[in-house]
Design a protein around this motif. Structure first.
Motif, short mmCIF file in Angstrom:
data_model
loop_
_atom_site.label_atom_id
_atom_site.label_comp_id
_atom_site.label_asym_id
_atom_site.label_seq_id
_atom_site.Cartn_x
_atom_site.Cartn_y
_atom_site.Cartn_z
N LEU A 151 -4.78 -2.59 9.83
CA LEU A 151 -4.93 -3.76 8.97
C LEU A 151 -4.17 -3.64 7.66
N ARG A 152 -3.98 -2.41 7.17
CA ARG A 152 -3.42 -2.23 5.84
C ARG A 152 -2.02 -2.80 5.65
N PRO A 153 -1.14 -2.80 6.65
CA PRO A 153 0.17 -3.43 6.44
C PRO A 153 0.06 -4.88 5.99
N ILE A 154 -1.06 -5.52 6.34
CA ILE A 154 -1.30 -6.90 5.89
C ILE A 154 -2.13 -6.91 4.61
N THR A 155 -3.27 -6.21 4.63
CA THR A 155 -4.23 -6.34 3.52
C THR A 155 -3.70 -5.82 2.20
N ARG A 156 -2.86 -4.78 2.23
CA ARG A 156 -2.38 -4.25 0.95
C ARG A 156 -1.36 -5.17 0.29
N ARG A 157 -0.92 -6.20 1.02
CA ARG A 157 -0.01 -7.18 0.44
C ARG A 157 -0.73 -8.45 -0.03
N VAL A 158 -2.02 -8.55 0.30
CA VAL A 158 -2.81 -9.70 -0.13
C VAL A 158 -3.23 -9.49 -1.59
N PRO A 159 -3.11 -10.48 -2.44
CA PRO A 159 -3.59 -10.33 -3.83
C PRO A 159 -5.04 -9.84 -3.85
N GLU A 160 -5.32 -8.90 -4.75
CA GLU A 160 -6.62 -8.23 -4.76
C GLU A 160 -7.79 -9.21 -4.85
N GLU A 161 -7.65 -10.22 -5.70
CA GLU A 161 -8.74 -11.18 -5.87
C GLU A 161 -9.03 -11.93 -4.57
N ARG A 162 -7.96 -12.28 -3.84
CA ARG A 162 -8.14 -13.00 -2.58
C ARG A 162 -8.77 -12.10 -1.52
N LEU A 163 -8.33 -10.86 -1.46
CA LEU A 163 -8.89 -9.93 -0.48
C LEU A 163 -10.37 -9.69 -0.76
N LEU A 164 -10.72 -9.48 -2.01
CA LEU A 164 -12.12 -9.24 -2.36
C LEU A 164 -12.97 -10.46 -2.03
N TYR A 227 -1.13 2.64 -1.80
CA TYR A 227 -0.79 3.88 -1.09
C TYR A 227 -2.04 4.46 -0.42
N ASP A 228 -1.85 5.00 0.77
CA ASP A 228 -2.92 5.70 1.49
C ASP A 228 -2.23 6.78 2.31
N ASN A 229 -2.18 7.98 1.77
CA ASN A 229 -1.38 9.07 2.35
C ASN A 229 -2.26 10.27 2.70
N PRO A 230 -2.89 10.28 3.88
CA PRO A 230 -3.72 11.42 4.28
C PRO A 230 -2.88 12.69 4.41
N GLN A 231 -3.56 13.83 4.36
CA GLN A 231 -2.90 15.13 4.50
C GLN A 231 -3.63 15.98 5.53
N SER A 232 -2.90 16.84 6.18
CA SER A 232 -3.50 17.73 7.18
C SER A 232 -4.09 18.96 6.50
N ALA A 233 -4.98 19.63 7.23
CA ALA A 233 -5.57 20.87 6.71
C ALA A 233 -4.50 21.94 6.51
N VAL A 234 -3.52 21.97 7.40
CA VAL A 234 -2.43 22.95 7.27
C VAL A 234 -1.64 22.71 5.99
N THR A 235 -1.33 21.45 5.71
CA THR A 235 -0.58 21.12 4.51
C THR A 235 -1.39 21.42 3.26
N ALA A 236 -2.67 21.07 3.26
CA ALA A 236 -3.52 21.31 2.10
C ALA A 236 -3.58 22.79 1.75
N ARG A 237 -3.67 23.64 2.76
CA ARG A 237 -3.68 25.09 2.52
C ARG A 237 -2.31 25.58 2.06
#
Length: 265
Positions: A151-164, A227-237
């Protein structure tokens, strides 16, 4: 906007629970005695939910955020004389290097455009012998299959007030759908993950009003950030080890936690 609208929602002093304290102490591994009288950097303070816990230990807390969330943090916690709130850029921290014996950033780094660069900036703020604790959304199949990533490719482009406003109108339906599939024998909890709403019923001991407020806040928090950038356990270490930190630990406490100690040599 988020943290000024929901400025008290997640504060333990407001909820009457220990959800934030449990996460803070579990993630950091620190104790009240560790922090008492020490200088602590809260990187990405939001409305101050974790700063409140550090302050309760007697720490001197410097809470920073890039956004006007600093206003919410100050309004919530200004009665604490050992608090400084600074609007600042994590990529250009306005402090001397090696200044803080304790640095933490919880629920923040995945929302930066360059997560590794943000992490490195925090390592430079830690005093030799000091401790760093960060967390990330965990980059694993279970996480990446969450509906928010479709959903984020759409929702992150929606104005925050409208999304809320949209989420406010449809929150009841989403929670009802989540509750319905959650009652399916054996697989209900897994099916709930397919409904794009943060449903904490049966997970946290929140009142009905609190469940709706937390659901609205966290569903918006899932869908709105640029932005929403998860990281792996390997990368975190690896990042901690490349920064030269000792006693590196990677574990799960709500999110993927990475913590370590900056060497004195």
């Amino acid at each position: 906007m988020q943290w000024n609208l929901f400025k008290r929602t997640q504060l333990d002093s407001h909820s009457g629970l220990t959800l934030t304290a449990d996460r803070f102490w579990g993630a950091t591994g620190w104790t009240v005695e560790d922090l008492a009288g020490e200088w602590v950097l809260d990187a990405g303070c939001g409305s101050g939910r974790f700063a409140e816990i550090a302050l309760s230990s007697g720490a001197n807390v410097v809470a920073i955020d890039y956004s006007s969330a600093v206003d919410a943090c100050y309004q919530n916690l200004s009665e604490h004389p050992n608090l400084d709130v600074v609007q600042a850029d994590i990529y250009a921290l306005p402090f001397a290097s090696n200044s803080f014996p304790y640095v933490y950033s919880l629920g923040v780094l995945q929302h930066t455009p360059d997560v590794h660069r943000a992490f490195r900036a925090l390592t430079e703020a830690v005093k030799p012998g000091g401790r760093l604790c960060v967390d990330y959304y965990w980059k694993r199949l279970r996480t990446m299959l969450l509906p928010k990533y479709a959903l984020r490719p759409i929702t992150r482009r929606v104005p925050e007030e409208r999304l809320l406003a949209f989420l406010q109108r449809h929150l009841g339906k989403l929670l009802a759908a989540s509750g319905f599939v959650g009652r399916v024998p054996l697989i209900g909890r897994g099916l709930q993950r397919l409904v794009p709403v943060a449903n904490y019923s049966g997970i946290y001991p929140l009142s009905e009003a609190q469940l709706r407020e937390w659901a609205l806040l966290d569903t918006f928090d899932n869908l709105a950030p640029r932005y929403d950038n998860p990281q792996s356990a390997v990368t975190a270490r690896r990042w901690l080890e490349e920064a030269g930190f000792d006693d590196v630990e990677v574990l799960q406490v709500a999110h993927l936690v990475a913590r370590g100690v900056k060497p004195t040599g």
